[in-house]
Design a protein around this motif. Structure first.
Motif, PDB file in Angstrom:
ATOM      1  N   CYS A 439       5.441  -2.058   6.426  1.00  0.00           N
ATOM      2  CA  CYS A 439       5.478  -0.770   7.132  1.00  0.00           C
ATOM      3  C   CYS A 439       4.589  -0.810   8.380  1.00  0.00           C
ATOM      4  O   CYS A 439       4.949  -0.286   9.442  1.00  0.00           O
ATOM      5  CB  CYS A 439       5.037   0.356   6.202  1.00  0.00           C
ATOM      6  N   ILE A 440       3.417  -1.440   8.246  1.00  0.00           N
ATOM      7  CA  ILE A 440       2.501  -1.525   9.393  1.00  0.00           C
ATOM      8  C   ILE A 440       3.068  -2.437  10.473  1.00  0.00           C
ATOM      9  O   ILE A 440       2.968  -2.140  11.680  1.00  0.00           O
ATOM     10  CB  ILE A 440       1.100  -2.000   8.908  1.00  0.00           C
ATOM     11  N   ASP A 441       3.697  -3.552  10.068  1.00  0.00           N
ATOM     12  CA  ASP A 441       4.327  -4.438  11.055  1.00  0.00           C
ATOM     13  C   ASP A 441       5.396  -3.683  11.845  1.00  0.00           C
ATOM     14  O   ASP A 441       5.539  -3.869  13.064  1.00  0.00           O
ATOM     15  CB  ASP A 441       4.954  -5.646  10.356  1.00  0.00           C
ATOM     16  N   ILE A 442       6.169  -2.831  11.162  1.00  0.00           N
ATOM     17  CA  ILE A 442       7.206  -2.043  11.838  1.00  0.00           C
ATOM     18  C   ILE A 442       6.571  -1.088  12.845  1.00  0.00           C
ATOM     19  O   ILE A 442       6.996  -1.007  14.017  1.00  0.00           O
ATOM     20  CB  ILE A 442       8.050  -1.271  10.795  1.00  0.00           C
ATOM     21  N   LEU A 443       5.540  -0.374  12.421  1.00  0.00           N
ATOM     22  CA  LEU A 443       4.884   0.598  13.309  1.00  0.00           C
ATOM     23  C   LEU A 443       4.251  -0.082  14.524  1.00  0.00           C
ATOM     24  O   LEU A 443       4.240   0.479  15.627  1.00  0.00           O
ATOM     25  CB  LEU A 443       3.819   1.376  12.524  1.00  0.00           C
ATOM     26  N   SER A 471      -6.054  -2.640  11.079  1.00  0.00           N
ATOM     27  CA  SER A 471      -7.044  -2.178  10.096  1.00  0.00           C
ATOM     28  C   SER A 471      -7.071  -0.657  10.028  1.00  0.00           C
ATOM     29  O   SER A 471      -7.262  -0.073   8.952  1.00  0.00           O
ATOM     30  CB  SER A 471      -8.432  -2.725  10.439  1.00  0.00           C
ATOM     31  N   GLU A 472      -6.859   0.001  11.177  1.00  0.00           N
ATOM     32  CA  GLU A 472      -6.826   1.465  11.170  1.00  0.00           C
ATOM     33  C   GLU A 472      -5.599   1.982  10.427  1.00  0.00           C
ATOM     34  O   GLU A 472      -5.674   2.979   9.692  1.00  0.00           O
ATOM     35  CB  GLU A 472      -6.867   1.989  12.607  1.00  0.00           C
ATOM     36  N   TRP A 473      -4.459   1.299  10.604  1.00  0.00           N
ATOM     37  CA  TRP A 473      -3.271   1.707   9.859  1.00  0.00           C
ATOM     38  C   TRP A 473      -3.469   1.499   8.357  1.00  0.00           C
ATOM     39  O   TRP A 473      -3.017   2.302   7.542  1.00  0.00           O
ATOM     40  CB  TRP A 473      -2.038   0.929  10.333  1.00  0.00           C
ATOM     41  N   ARG A 474      -4.149   0.430   7.973  1.00  0.00           N
ATOM     42  CA  ARG A 474      -4.414   0.213   6.542  1.00  0.00           C
ATOM     43  C   ARG A 474      -5.292   1.344   6.003  1.00  0.00           C
ATOM     44  O   ARG A 474      -5.135   1.779   4.869  1.00  0.00           O
ATOM     45  CB  ARG A 474      -5.063  -1.153   6.314  1.00  0.00           C
ATOM     46  N   GLY A 475      -6.219   1.812   6.852  1.00  0.00           N
ATOM     47  CA  GLY A 475      -7.035   2.960   6.455  1.00  0.00           C
ATOM     48  C   GLY A 475      -6.197   4.212   6.273  1.00  0.00           C
ATOM     49  O   GLY A 475      -6.436   5.023   5.366  1.00  0.00           O
ATOM     50  N   VAL A 476      -5.182   4.400   7.145  1.00  0.00           N
ATOM     51  CA  VAL A 476      -4.286   5.551   7.011  1.00  0.00           C
ATOM     52  C   VAL A 476      -3.529   5.476   5.688  1.00  0.00           C
ATOM     53  O   VAL A 476      -3.448   6.460   4.931  1.00  0.00           O
ATOM     54  CB  VAL A 476      -3.297   5.605   8.205  1.00  0.00           C
ATOM     55  N   VAL A 477      -2.978   4.286   5.372  1.00  0.00           N
ATOM     56  CA  VAL A 477      -2.248   4.117   4.107  1.00  0.00           C
ATOM     57  C   VAL A 477      -3.166   4.403   2.927  1.00  0.00           C
ATOM     58  O   VAL A 477      -2.810   5.128   1.989  1.00  0.00           O
ATOM     59  CB  VAL A 477      -1.657   2.694   3.998  1.00  0.00           C
ATOM     60  N   ARG A 478      -4.368   3.834   2.986  1.00  0.00           N
ATOM     61  CA  ARG A 478      -5.332   4.016   1.888  1.00  0.00           C
ATOM     62  C   ARG A 478      -5.637   5.486   1.665  1.00  0.00           C
ATOM     63  O   ARG A 478      -5.662   5.976   0.530  1.00  0.00           O
ATOM     64  CB  ARG A 478      -6.610   3.251   2.238  1.00  0.00           C
ATOM     65  N   GLN A 483      -5.095  10.719  -1.153  1.00  0.00           N
ATOM     66  CA  GLN A 483      -4.834  12.164  -1.134  1.00  0.00           C
ATOM     67  C   GLN A 483      -3.542  12.545  -1.850  1.00  0.00           C
ATOM     68  O   GLN A 483      -3.156  13.716  -1.851  1.00  0.00           O
ATOM     69  CB  GLN A 483      -4.792  12.657   0.318  1.00  0.00           C
ATOM     70  N   GLY A 484      -2.855  11.553  -2.439  1.00  0.00           N
ATOM     71  CA  GLY A 484      -1.628  11.858  -3.157  1.00  0.00           C
ATOM     72  C   GLY A 484      -0.448  12.150  -2.263  1.00  0.00           C
ATOM     73  O   GLY A 484       0.565  12.706  -2.713  1.00  0.00           O
ATOM     74  N   LEU A 485      -0.530  11.777  -0.980  1.00  0.00           N
ATOM     75  CA  LEU A 485       0.566  11.999  -0.034  1.00  0.00           C
ATOM     76  C   LEU A 485       1.488  10.790   0.035  1.00  0.00           C
ATOM     77  O   LEU A 485       2.497  10.805   0.748  1.00  0.00           O
ATOM     78  CB  LEU A 485      -0.001  12.301   1.354  1.00  0.00           C
ATOM     79  N   LEU A 486       1.152   9.763  -0.711  1.00  0.00           N
ATOM     80  CA  LEU A 486       1.924   8.530  -0.777  1.00  0.00           C
ATOM     81  C   LEU A 486       1.648   7.940  -2.152  1.00  0.00           C
ATOM     82  O   LEU A 486       0.588   8.202  -2.741  1.00  0.00           O
ATOM     83  CB  LEU A 486       1.468   7.576   0.340  1.00  0.00           C
ATOM     84  N   ASP A 491       5.963  -3.714  -9.616  1.00  0.00           N
ATOM     85  CA  ASP A 491       5.026  -4.838  -9.661  1.00  0.00           C
ATOM     86  C   ASP A 491       4.561  -5.272  -8.275  1.00  0.00           C
ATOM     87  O   ASP A 491       3.521  -5.904  -8.128  1.00  0.00           O
ATOM     88  CB  ASP A 491       5.690  -6.034 -10.362  1.00  0.00           C
ATOM     89  N   TYR A 492       5.349  -4.942  -7.235  1.00  0.00           N
ATOM     90  CA  TYR A 492       5.013  -5.412  -5.898  1.00  0.00           C
ATOM     91  C   TYR A 492       4.286  -4.361  -5.069  1.00  0.00           C
ATOM     92  O   TYR A 492       4.034  -4.567  -3.879  1.00  0.00           O
ATOM     93  CB  TYR A 492       6.287  -5.871  -5.182  1.00  0.00           C
ATOM     94  N   GLY A 493       3.956  -3.233  -5.664  1.00  0.00           N
ATOM     95  CA  GLY A 493       3.188  -2.220  -4.960  1.00  0.00           C
ATOM     96  C   GLY A 493       3.916  -1.623  -3.779  1.00  0.00           C
ATOM     97  O   GLY A 493       3.320  -1.412  -2.718  1.00  0.00           O
ATOM     98  N   THR A 494       5.212  -1.360  -3.934  1.00  0.00           N
ATOM     99  CA  THR A 494       5.972  -0.771  -2.829  1.00  0.00           C
ATOM    100  C   THR A 494       5.583   0.697  -2.654  1.00  0.00           C
ATOM    101  O   THR A 494       5.225   1.394  -3.611  1.00  0.00           O
ATOM    102  CB  THR A 494       7.487  -0.879  -3.080  1.00  0.00           C
ATOM    103  N   LEU A 495       5.662   1.162  -1.407  1.00  0.00           N
ATOM    104  CA  LEU A 495       5.276   2.531  -1.080  1.00  0.00           C
ATOM    105  C   LEU A 495       6.455   3.479  -1.256  1.00  0.00           C
ATOM    106  O   LEU A 495       7.586   3.162  -0.859  1.00  0.00           O
ATOM    107  CB  LEU A 495       4.775   2.610   0.365  1.00  0.00           C
ATOM    108  N   VAL A 496       6.179   4.633  -1.869  1.00  0.00           N
ATOM    109  CA  VAL A 496       7.201   5.671  -2.035  1.00  0.00           C
ATOM    110  C   VAL A 496       6.570   7.017  -1.703  1.00  0.00           C
ATOM    111  O   VAL A 496       5.350   7.194  -1.768  1.00  0.00           O
ATOM    112  CB  VAL A 496       7.781   5.697  -3.471  1.00  0.00           C
TER     113      VAL A 496
END
Length: 612
Positions: A439-443, A471-478, A483-486, A491-496
């Motif tokens: 997702c970060i590579d796409i952005l 690193s800032e985008w990884r902080g956004v994902v984290r 916050q429960g918004l993601l 097993d592969y930790g995909t984002l939903v």
């Protein structure tokens, strides 16, 4: 050996002075002790290093009969008994490490009333022979240490603790005191219910540990970050490093050793003899670092642990508080350091989803993790956040990273919308799910092999995130995960997306985020000592060599006796001696931690060391 105390003539404060060498009780100790001595039941919540042990040890010496101490820590019972023997108390233990001759000797001493304290594991009380033994002696009180082990969804749950309600049923007239350093209001209520202590008086001390500096840093290269911490702030100090997996423990210990740090591993994958040997070295040697899973540490009584470091995110605030509380039991400045990153959140969320138990159980685990994430992501004082979790108030401490170098909060709504839109478009337009990296590579508009393979450079969100670094985008994902918004799945930790994601995408909810300070918090020892408000004795100029000479004498004495150094004297006692050297035994007797027995045993040696 005669009893240390005549119950008819010597009050608790006199016992404190004569046996343990302290002039005054701390906090609620006096009230707790007087309540138990009078025959009352008590549930005591008091932080590590707050003096819990005295709350049952002094009643054990004052009340007639033997105090039976239930402790889950078979490996540490010998050290606990050694420490009591050093002050002149009559203590013993019964556990599976003893041969038949030794067991019979201790059992005979108990029946004859020749002990003040007897330590047992909770498992022992399920044995008919142990119960029959206790019936043959006179029990003065029951002390249930590490009482949080009875909490069924707690981090240190021990099933054998559930049976301890039988103590009141079988010996209804014997007072009981249950003690723990880690309990929320709900956990305290559970302890009281399960141990049949609902009618007991509750004593709740402040959970604040002002001498500990709490710091949470973004995880980059955690082992190198740890090494930098040890070299710059804690050279030669004893400490504990916690890792989530056994493999990480082994690799981290090897890494530290390669870089000149004396370190040992501890986890359940090691054989019992190796674990016991490593634990004994940690307790008995100065300046050793233990790298461990959470299997290590409960009940560790080593007072001079100067730092506790976490290389992985703890599962709960209770676990974090319990583990960091092993630092600075002597009241001297200490560090609680945690490296925390996106992968920690992904991994913990995955573990919860795949855990045993029903939906209610997973919700409890998720609530624990949410509270831990809130502590990591806060822009406010970490100490205030910790105290609030345990139902207590506090004001900004000036001694945590967020106080020393305040982070900024920023409006991350637009980056959040961009990230969530990427996840949404992958799922709706391509019926695909990917992890944070893709997702970060796409952005960022990166034409990686994987981006080209899946034709992701044709998505409308491709390249729209250039205002932030990786690193800032990884902080956004984290922070969206926190916050429960993601959410993560599989097993592969995909984002939903989550139900709350729609509020952000529809612009009906703003997202506030934490921006890490550019400079790390100041953490010099002098700054920590000033901020912590610790009662530790400051060594005057020129006293350091004398303090080190006293420590060398203590190390040799402890080695000769086969006990940990702190059983002889704590650092705080040696610092007081070095700061204002006594010239006579009478002057030495007025130093905190020098009781009657230790004065007789070590007094002349101390004076001789000072005279060298």
């Amino acid at each position: 050996m005669d009893s240390l105390v005549d119950a008819q003539t010597e009050p608790p404060l006199a016992v404190l002075r004569r046996v343990f060498g302290y002039d005054a009780f701390r906090g609620e100790q006096r009230e707790i002790i007087e309540h138990v001595v009078a025959g009352g039941d008590a549930l005591v919540l008091m932080p590590t290093g707050g003096g819990k042990s005295l709350c049952y040890q002094i009643p054990a010496l004052v009340r007639p009969g033997v105090a039976v101490v239930v402790s889950p820590l078979i490996a540490l019972m010998q050290d606990q008994v050694d420490a009591l023997t050093a002050v002149g108390a009559r203590a013993g233990f019964l556990n599976s490490t003893q041969d038949l001759t030794e067991r019979r000797r201790v059992e005979a001493a108990f029946v004859a009333g020749e002990l003040d304290l007897l330590y047992l594991a909770p498992e022992a009380l399920g044995s008919r022979s142990t119960v029959n033994l206790l019936d043959r002696g006179t029990i003065g009180l029951f002390a249930i240490d590490e009482a949080h082990c009875v909490a069924q969804w707690g981090h240190d749950f021990r099933p054998d603790y559930l049976a301890l309600s039988m103590l009141h049923e079988r010996w209804p007239d014997v007072p009981r005191i249950a003690l723990t350093a880690t309990a929320t209001t709900a956990t305290a209520a559970e302890i009281a219910t399960r141990l049949d202590l609902t009618a007991a008086r509750h004593f709740v001390a402040s959970f604040d540990r002002p001498n500990i500096q709490y710091r949470i840093v973004p995880k980059r290269e955690p082992r190198k970050q740890l090494l930098d911490l040890l070299r710059t702030e804690h050279p030669g100090d004893a400490g504990i490093v916690y890792c989530l997996s056994r493999a990480s423990v082994d690799k981290t210990a090897e890494f530290l050793v390669r870089n000149g740090i004396t370190a040992l591993p501890y986890h359940a994958g090691l054989d019992a003899a190796t674990r016991a040997a490593n634990q004994q070295r940690f307790l008995r040697e100065d300046g050793l670092v233990m790298v461990a899973t959470i299997a290590f540490g409960m009940g560790i009584d080593k007072p001079d642990v100067r730092f506790v470091a976490h290389l992985d995110l703890p599962k709960s605030v209770e676990g974090y508080y319990q583990e960091t509380g092993r630092a600075g039991r002597d009241g001297l400045p200490s560090t609680a350091w945690l490296a925390y990153g996106l992968q920690d959140v992904v991994q913990q969320r995955k573990m919860i989803e795949s855990s045993d138990g029903d939906l209610a159980r997973r919700r409890v685990l998720a609530a624990h993790l949410d509270a831990m994430l809130a502590l990591c992501e806060t822009v406010d004082c970490r100490r205030v956040r910790l105290l609030r979790y345990f139902g207590q108030d506090g004001s900004p401490c000036g001694n945590c990273d967020t106080c020393l170098t305040p982070p900024e909060s920023w409006d991350g709504t637009v980056p959040a919308q961009k990230l969530l839109s990427t996840v949404l478009r992958l799922q709706r337009e391509r019926n695909q799910k990917f992890g944070a990296g893709q997702c970060i590579d796409i952005l960022l508009g990166r034409h990686t092999d994987k981006v080209k393979q899946y034709d992701h450079d044709s998505l409308t969100v491709f390249g729209i995130g250039g205002e932030l670094s990786e690193s800032e985008w990884r902080g956004v994902v984290r922070q969206l995960l926190a916050q429960g918004l993601l959410a993560v799945e599989g097993d592969y930790g995909t984002l939903v997306l989550t139900p709350a994601s729609a509020e952000v995408l529809s612009r009906s909810r703003t997202v506030s985020m934490r921006r890490e300070p550019e400079r790390p918090a100041s953490s010099s020892r002098a700054a920590k000592a000033r901020s912590a408000g610790t009662p530790a004795v400051e060594l005057p100029a020129g006293a350091e060599p004398l303090f080190e000479r006293l420590r060398a004498w203590r190390a040799a004495t402890a080695k000769e006796q086969g006990v940990p150094a702190y059983v002889v004297f704590h650092d705080a006692t040696l610092r007081q001696i070095a700061a204002d050297p006594p010239a006579t035994l009478a002057e030495l007797s007025r130093v905190n931690g020098v009781g009657e027995n230790k004065l007789a045993k070590y007094g002349e040696q101390i004076l001789a060391t000072l005279a060298e």
